[in-house]
Design a protein around this motif. Structure first.
Motif, PDB file in Angstrom:
ATOM      1  N   PRO A  64       0.712  -1.315   0.138  1.00 55.92           N
ATOM      2  CA  PRO A  64       0.073   0.034  -0.078  1.00 55.92           C
ATOM      3  C   PRO A  64       0.713   1.351   0.011  1.00 55.92           C
ATOM      4  O   PRO A  64       0.530   2.377  -0.580  1.00 55.92           O
ATOM      5  CB  PRO A  64      -0.769  -0.022   1.251  1.00 55.92           C
ATOM      6  CG  PRO A  64      -1.028  -1.537   1.592  1.00 55.92           C
ATOM      7  CD  PRO A  64       0.234  -2.204   1.020  1.00 55.92           C
ATOM      8  N   VAL A  65       1.857   1.186   0.607  1.00 55.36           N
ATOM      9  CA  VAL A  65       2.916   2.384   0.745  1.00 55.36           C
ATOM     10  C   VAL A  65       3.402   2.754  -0.573  1.00 55.36           C
ATOM     11  O   VAL A  65       3.388   3.978  -1.056  1.00 55.36           O
ATOM     12  CB  VAL A  65       3.944   2.326   1.867  1.00 55.36           C
ATOM     13  CG1 VAL A  65       5.009   1.451   1.537  1.00 55.36           C
ATOM     14  CG2 VAL A  65       4.494   3.746   2.224  1.00 55.36           C
ATOM     15  N   TYR A  66       3.619   1.844  -1.308  1.00 56.72           N
ATOM     16  CA  TYR A  66       3.938   2.194  -2.697  1.00 56.72           C
ATOM     17  C   TYR A  66       2.827   3.108  -3.536  1.00 56.72           C
ATOM     18  O   TYR A  66       3.325   4.049  -4.114  1.00 56.72           O
ATOM     19  CB  TYR A  66       4.207   0.713  -3.577  1.00 56.72           C
ATOM     20  CG  TYR A  66       4.843   0.905  -4.842  1.00 56.72           C
ATOM     21  CD1 TYR A  66       6.232   0.836  -5.325  1.00 56.72           C
ATOM     22  CD2 TYR A  66       3.902   0.980  -6.228  1.00 56.72           C
ATOM     23  CE1 TYR A  66       6.536   1.170  -6.372  1.00 56.72           C
ATOM     24  CE2 TYR A  66       4.521   0.995  -7.398  1.00 56.72           C
ATOM     25  CZ  TYR A  66       5.742   1.101  -7.673  1.00 56.72           C
ATOM     26  OH  TYR A  66       6.318   1.243  -8.739  1.00 56.72           O
ATOM     27  N   ARG A  67       1.680   2.927  -3.551  1.00 57.10           N
ATOM     28  CA  ARG A  67       0.644   3.379  -3.900  1.00 57.10           C
ATOM     29  C   ARG A  67       0.678   4.933  -3.275  1.00 57.10           C
ATOM     30  O   ARG A  67       0.395   5.994  -3.961  1.00 57.10           O
ATOM     31  CB  ARG A  67      -0.668   2.640  -3.870  1.00 57.10           C
ATOM     32  CG  ARG A  67      -0.597   1.541  -5.026  1.00 57.10           C
ATOM     33  CD  ARG A  67      -2.218   0.813  -5.066  1.00 57.10           C
ATOM     34  NE  ARG A  67      -2.459   0.341  -3.901  1.00 57.10           N
ATOM     35  CZ  ARG A  67      -2.063  -0.848  -3.208  1.00 57.10           C
ATOM     36  NH1 ARG A  67      -1.019  -1.551  -4.033  1.00 57.10           N
ATOM     37  NH2 ARG A  67      -2.508  -1.337  -2.126  1.00 57.10           N
ATOM     38  N   GLU A  68       0.431   4.647  -1.983  1.00 57.62           N
ATOM     39  CA  GLU A  68       0.561   6.101  -1.225  1.00 57.62           C
ATOM     40  C   GLU A  68       1.372   7.126  -1.530  1.00 57.62           C
ATOM     41  O   GLU A  68       0.971   8.337  -1.575  1.00 57.62           O
ATOM     42  CB  GLU A  68       0.432   5.769   0.351  1.00 57.62           C
ATOM     43  CG  GLU A  68      -0.546   5.069   0.934  1.00 57.62           C
ATOM     44  CD  GLU A  68      -0.455   4.237   2.150  1.00 57.62           C
ATOM     45  OE1 GLU A  68       0.493   4.779   2.883  1.00 57.62           O
ATOM     46  OE2 GLU A  68      -1.095   3.622   2.671  1.00 57.62           O
ATOM     47  N   LEU A  69       2.626   6.333  -1.866  1.00 63.32           N
ATOM     48  CA  LEU A  69       3.896   7.544  -2.209  1.00 63.32           C
ATOM     49  C   LEU A  69       3.785   7.756  -3.504  1.00 63.32           C
ATOM     50  O   LEU A  69       4.410   8.369  -4.062  1.00 63.32           O
ATOM     51  CB  LEU A  69       4.981   6.966  -1.691  1.00 63.32           C
ATOM     52  CG  LEU A  69       5.389   6.779  -0.231  1.00 63.32           C
ATOM     53  CD1 LEU A  69       6.685   6.084  -0.200  1.00 63.32           C
ATOM     54  CD2 LEU A  69       5.317   8.221   0.581  1.00 63.32           C
ATOM     55  N   ALA A  70       2.825   7.123  -4.271  1.00 63.63           N
ATOM     56  CA  ALA A  70       2.695   7.548  -5.871  1.00 63.63           C
ATOM     57  C   ALA A  70       4.041   7.207  -6.593  1.00 63.63           C
ATOM     58  O   ALA A  70       4.642   7.967  -7.263  1.00 63.63           O
ATOM     59  CB  ALA A  70       2.353   8.876  -6.235  1.00 63.63           C
ATOM     60  N   LEU A  71       4.637   5.994  -6.274  1.00 57.79           N
ATOM     61  CA  LEU A  71       5.996   5.695  -6.704  1.00 57.79           C
ATOM     62  C   LEU A  71       6.120   5.009  -8.202  1.00 57.79           C
ATOM     63  O   LEU A  71       7.099   4.742  -8.790  1.00 57.79           O
ATOM     64  CB  LEU A  71       6.564   4.625  -5.949  1.00 57.79           C
ATOM     65  CG  LEU A  71       6.783   5.075  -4.634  1.00 57.79           C
ATOM     66  CD1 LEU A  71       7.369   4.338  -3.519  1.00 57.79           C
ATOM     67  CD2 LEU A  71       7.974   6.250  -4.632  1.00 57.79           C
ATOM     68  N   ALA A  72       4.735   4.874  -8.649  1.00 59.61           N
ATOM     69  CA  ALA A  72       4.718   4.087 -10.012  1.00 59.61           C
ATOM     70  C   ALA A  72       5.570   4.837 -11.154  1.00 59.61           C
ATOM     71  O   ALA A  72       5.864   4.075 -11.743  1.00 59.61           O
ATOM     72  CB  ALA A  72       3.332   3.958 -10.459  1.00 59.61           C
ATOM     73  N   ASP A  73       5.493   6.222 -11.059  1.00 56.58           N
ATOM     74  CA  ASP A  73       6.283   6.821 -12.062  1.00 56.58           C
ATOM     75  C   ASP A  73       7.496   7.495 -11.570  1.00 56.58           C
ATOM     76  O   ASP A  73       7.987   8.335 -11.958  1.00 56.58           O
ATOM     77  CB  ASP A  73       5.249   8.055 -12.668  1.00 56.58           C
ATOM     78  CG  ASP A  73       4.141   7.456 -13.357  1.00 56.58           C
ATOM     79  OD1 ASP A  73       4.335   6.549 -14.052  1.00 56.58           O
ATOM     80  OD2 ASP A  73       2.951   7.822 -13.214  1.00 56.58           O
ATOM     81  N   ALA A  74       7.963   7.215 -10.318  1.00 55.07           N
ATOM     82  CA  ALA A  74       8.989   7.807  -9.705  1.00 55.07           C
ATOM     83  C   ALA A  74      10.360   7.337 -10.527  1.00 55.07           C
ATOM     84  O   ALA A  74      10.625   6.263 -11.082  1.00 55.07           O
ATOM     85  CB  ALA A  74       9.166   7.142  -7.981  1.00 55.07           C
TER      86      ALA A  74
END
Length: 118
Positions: A64-74
């Motif tokens: 969930p923290v991956y999505r919360e931090l918006a890391l998909a385009d990081a």
């Protein structure tokens, strides 16, 4: 051979890797990475030993923290910062030698790392 495992005892894959290490007679340095988060330098070293420059190779993108931090385009730097700040994002287990590392998914990859003849 010096071997380190980034270990989460609650994870079946991590426990499986520990079983394989025991079968091979290897007593690793056990790092409970959720309690002792790796430094940025340690993350960089493990990436190099994994043979990649992409932090996602050792990242749990379903957390969930991956999505919360918006890391998909990081980018790479932001991903490394996130791994250092949120060790729950680190894939488990990771077994590390002086020259190589492997994400133990499946755990049998640990055997291949330490016993290439198997």
């Amino acid at each position: 051979m010096d071997v380190t495992i980034w270990h989460n005892p609650r994870c079946s894959k991590s426990r499986g890797a520990m079983t394989i290490l025991d079968e091979l007679g290897v007593e690793p340095q056990v790092v409970r990475y959720l309690d002792e988060a790796p430094s940025r330098a340690e993350l960089e070293d493990v990436l190099r030993k994994l043979g990649t420059d992409d932090p996602r190779a050792m990242m749990r993108t379903g957390e969930p923290v991956y999505r919360e931090l918006a890391l998909a385009d990081a980018g790479r730097e932001q991903l490394l910062d996130a791994l250092a700040a949120h060790p729950v994002l680190i894939e488990r287990p990771i077994v590390i030698t002086s020259t190589r590392a492997v994400v133990g998914r499946p755990p049998e990859l640990v055997r291949e790392l330490l016993d290439p003849e198997s």
